[in-house]
Design a protein around this motif. Sequence first.
Motif, PDB file in Angstrom:
ATOM      1  N   PRO B  77       0.805  -1.223   0.164  1.00 23.79           N
ATOM      2  CA  PRO B  77       0.015  -0.081   0.032  1.00 23.79           C
ATOM      3  C   PRO B  77       1.052   1.248   0.088  1.00 23.79           C
ATOM      4  CG  PRO B  77       0.011  -1.066   2.231  1.00 23.79           C
ATOM      5  CD  PRO B  77       0.767  -1.993   1.096  1.00 23.79           C
ATOM      6  N   SER B  80       1.464   6.245   4.135  1.00 22.24           N
ATOM      7  CA  SER B  80       0.479   7.098   4.502  1.00 22.24           C
ATOM      8  C   SER B  80       1.089   8.478   5.526  1.00 22.24           C
ATOM      9  CB  SER B  80      -0.388   6.385   5.628  1.00 22.24           C
ATOM     10  OG  SER B  80      -1.420   7.024   6.206  1.00 22.24           O
ATOM     11  N   GLN B 121      -8.393   5.116   5.340  1.00 21.84           N
ATOM     12  CA  GLN B 121      -7.151   4.750   4.505  1.00 21.84           C
ATOM     13  C   GLN B 121      -7.008   3.346   4.678  1.00 21.84           C
ATOM     14  OE1 GLN B 121      -3.578   6.798   4.687  1.00 21.84           O
ATOM     15  NE2 GLN B 121      -2.950   6.163   2.696  1.00 21.84           N
ATOM     16  N   SER B 122      -7.021   3.011   6.013  1.00 14.99           N
ATOM     17  CA  SER B 122      -6.309   1.786   6.408  1.00 14.99           C
ATOM     18  C   SER B 122      -7.565   0.804   6.116  1.00 14.99           C
ATOM     19  CB  SER B 122      -6.168   1.540   8.015  1.00 14.99           C
ATOM     20  OG  SER B 122      -5.852   0.258   8.388  1.00 14.99           O
ATOM     21  N   GLU B 125      -7.630  -0.051   2.411  1.00 17.68           N
ATOM     22  CA  GLU B 125      -6.622  -0.595   1.642  1.00 17.68           C
ATOM     23  C   GLU B 125      -6.882  -2.113   1.927  1.00 17.68           C
ATOM     24  OE1 GLU B 125      -3.245   0.826   3.943  1.00 17.68           O
ATOM     25  OE2 GLU B 125      -3.114   2.562   2.546  1.00 17.68           O
ATOM     26  N   SER B 131      -5.916  -2.472  -5.673  1.00 19.97           N
ATOM     27  CA  SER B 131      -5.716  -1.111  -5.243  1.00 19.97           C
ATOM     28  C   SER B 131      -6.152  -0.212  -5.770  1.00 19.97           C
ATOM     29  CB  SER B 131      -4.092  -1.008  -5.055  1.00 19.97           C
ATOM     30  OG  SER B 131      -3.601  -1.233  -6.591  1.00 19.97           O
ATOM     31  N   ASN B 134      -9.581   0.089  -4.431  1.00 21.13           N
ATOM     32  CA  ASN B 134      -9.498   0.583  -2.918  1.00 21.13           C
ATOM     33  C   ASN B 134      -9.311   1.953  -2.915  1.00 21.13           C
ATOM     34  OD1 ASN B 134      -9.600  -2.161  -2.257  1.00 21.13           O
ATOM     35  ND2 ASN B 134      -7.479  -2.252  -1.737  1.00 21.13           N
TER      36      ASN B 134
END
Lengths: 403, 376
Positions: B77, B80, B121-122, B125, B131, B134
């Motif tokens: 990912p 962040s 965001q977590s 993902e 992705s 996501n």
Amino acid sequence: MTTNQTRHRRWALPLAGFGALVVLSGCAKDAPQDTWQPAGDNARKIDNLQQPVFMIAGLVLVIVAAVVGYCVFKFRDKGQAIPQQSHGKPALEIALTIIPALILVGIGIPTVNTLFKLAKTSDTQCVVNVTGQQWWWEYDYPVQDGCGGISAPIVTSGQLVIPAGQKVLLRISSRDVIHSYWIPKLNGKRDAVPGRVQTLRLQADQPGIYAGQCTEFCGLSHAYMRMEAVSLDAAGFKSWVENQLAPYEAPAAGSTASQGEALFVSQCSRCHQVNGILGADGTPVISRPDKYVYSGAVPNLTNLMTRTTFAGAAYDLMTQDCKTALWNTPSAQFSAKYLEGVSPECLDTVQLRQWLRNAPAKKPMYADPAKLVETGGKYRGMPNLGLTEDQIDKLISYLTERK
Amino acid sequence: MFTTGSKLFIGATTLAVVGALIFGITQSDSKLGTIGLVSAAIALVFLMGINFWVRDSNVSPTDTAALTTAPASHEAPPRSMWPMVAALGVALIPVGLVVGRAITWMAVIVILVATVEWMVQSWSERASADSAYNASIRKRIMHPLELPVLGALGLGLIIFSFSRIMLRLPAAAGAIAFGAVASIVLLFGSLLAAKRTVGRSVVGTLCTIGAVGIIGFGVTSAIAGGREIVKHEIPSFAEGTCGTEHGEADHNASRAIALKSNLAATIVLQNGTLHADVIGVIGAKTTITLGRSTNSYIRFVNLDDDKHRLVADLGVDEVNINGTATKVPQQSCTQAVGKDGAQFLVLRPTRPSFSSTTPFTLSVPGVDSTITIEVP
């Protein structure tokens, strides 16, 4: 009987009852604030406008409701396939734009015309300054040639007294928050805004009493902020003015009323003004409500018993029988009847006594000192003065003579 | 049995323990070093345990399924920024507690924003193995919140910067700058409208340059401070400026006032005579009635040639000065204005006029004409 029919019947009765209630509510006889019964030229102008506008609006409502109802019922979901969707029908869309526009223009022209007529001030025959505050109205009549001639300012409250048939102009303002002045039978509403002077025309066809109330929420006792406009014939109004300007007459020495006067000076005159009253030292007593009351004003009680209400017209000074007799007096005799004022026989001592015993219990007024932090300790209304029954007797005796 | 990674941490732990022992024995005066080394040893043991537990995250060469299921086979990912932002917020809290409440509240807002963003965001993902999907689902949730807030913040920053620039520039230059910027925006918009094929990157670059320029000048102006604004004295009777003499305040008096409607009265000086125009009262008057304890707005219009001011006399009243009731003349006045100038006065008489031995009046110094004020 099918389930659907049963369901429809269950709804039919309450709906019919509600509809009947709505229709019958328009038949109320004793409706002193009925805007559909104009009693003056200005209110009649509004009525002449609102009657056709309501008819047009009602017709539009019926047509729209009928079409919507038809579509809802006719095309309700019965499991059928969704019909082909189309977009755009210029002729229909243009027609549906032009027709409402024409209706609005048709309504707009007489509306604007009426607004200009109601805003006219150049033909004024009598001027009264109206000042709203929590929660009563003060009326002061400036020196003028109008109103049949007023040689010195007059201050009163609760009841606005005007000459019948004359074009009266109210100059409306406020001392604290926004209020709104409305005597439905004589004209529409006008907001009373602090620092601004707004005008409202009143004209009553006949002598009589016309009820109204504040229509802008203005705090705790907004619902108790009422007013009455009293229309007198020319001779009656002249007498009223002369009486308001008459010199103060002190009660007979040694009488209960005289003791009440002394009590008034010591207890009430800090806020309430009675023009002409003298203190123990022989000098005129000048009230200073600005030091004790947030709005800076309280009702002038010089001629209390010439009006028939008190406490912001929330309560009557007259008993119910006397009030009914006054309100039902024919126009021709009304002025003379009103000018009699509140006689000792007609005085509702129960209401007045309750008020003097504990005013905040009769009309909520943030009178608890703990709630006056925001106003710097100043009252918004009359506090409980803790008077004894004997003191109340003396005060009522004194006030009964204020005519 | 022990993986390579865990062996590394075992060695480091041993080194830390030995170091702690040696430091503790040889440097008995200072316990801080021993505590640090023992803490390091505990942390290293913890890391060794994790490596041992996950077997260094190694995939066995014989495990073919791991080619698609092992974490290492998935696309990593993106990095962040939210943990860092949250950390910044946490660091700002003690700063705010010392410096001021505003910073503390800002820190709390930063932490809340970072927490929400980080959580979303977590979550996104892990929404699927794709992705791109996501990322799109995160945008779908957060953009309706992020874009308006960021837009408002950006706009606010530009407006604030522009206001700093305007306060810094001289009054005359400010008007020119305002006109110039407005013209540039209008020109830019017109060009864009005329040439619709301009690329997004070009538009974006120009907007960015403009925004950065305004913010940059704004910051510079804010640091440099606003231009000097001369405060004019306000006339008052206490300073003896309600007479015929003219002071600085009169020379700088505004000649026009916006308040023109719904006034208690307009007082006009014409040909050396005062008269009052009152709403609803027909004809010019020499007596006006003002409500008691009510703010009454009076407009004064001077139609004569010389500079004149309007003076209100409301008798004498007792005023509490330092706990003592003192009789003070209730007088106030406007600034003096020349021909066709206007000023206004707010009067709030607290006593009826009949209580005064002298009449309440409005007058103009040097002019033999008065308006009588009645207060019922």
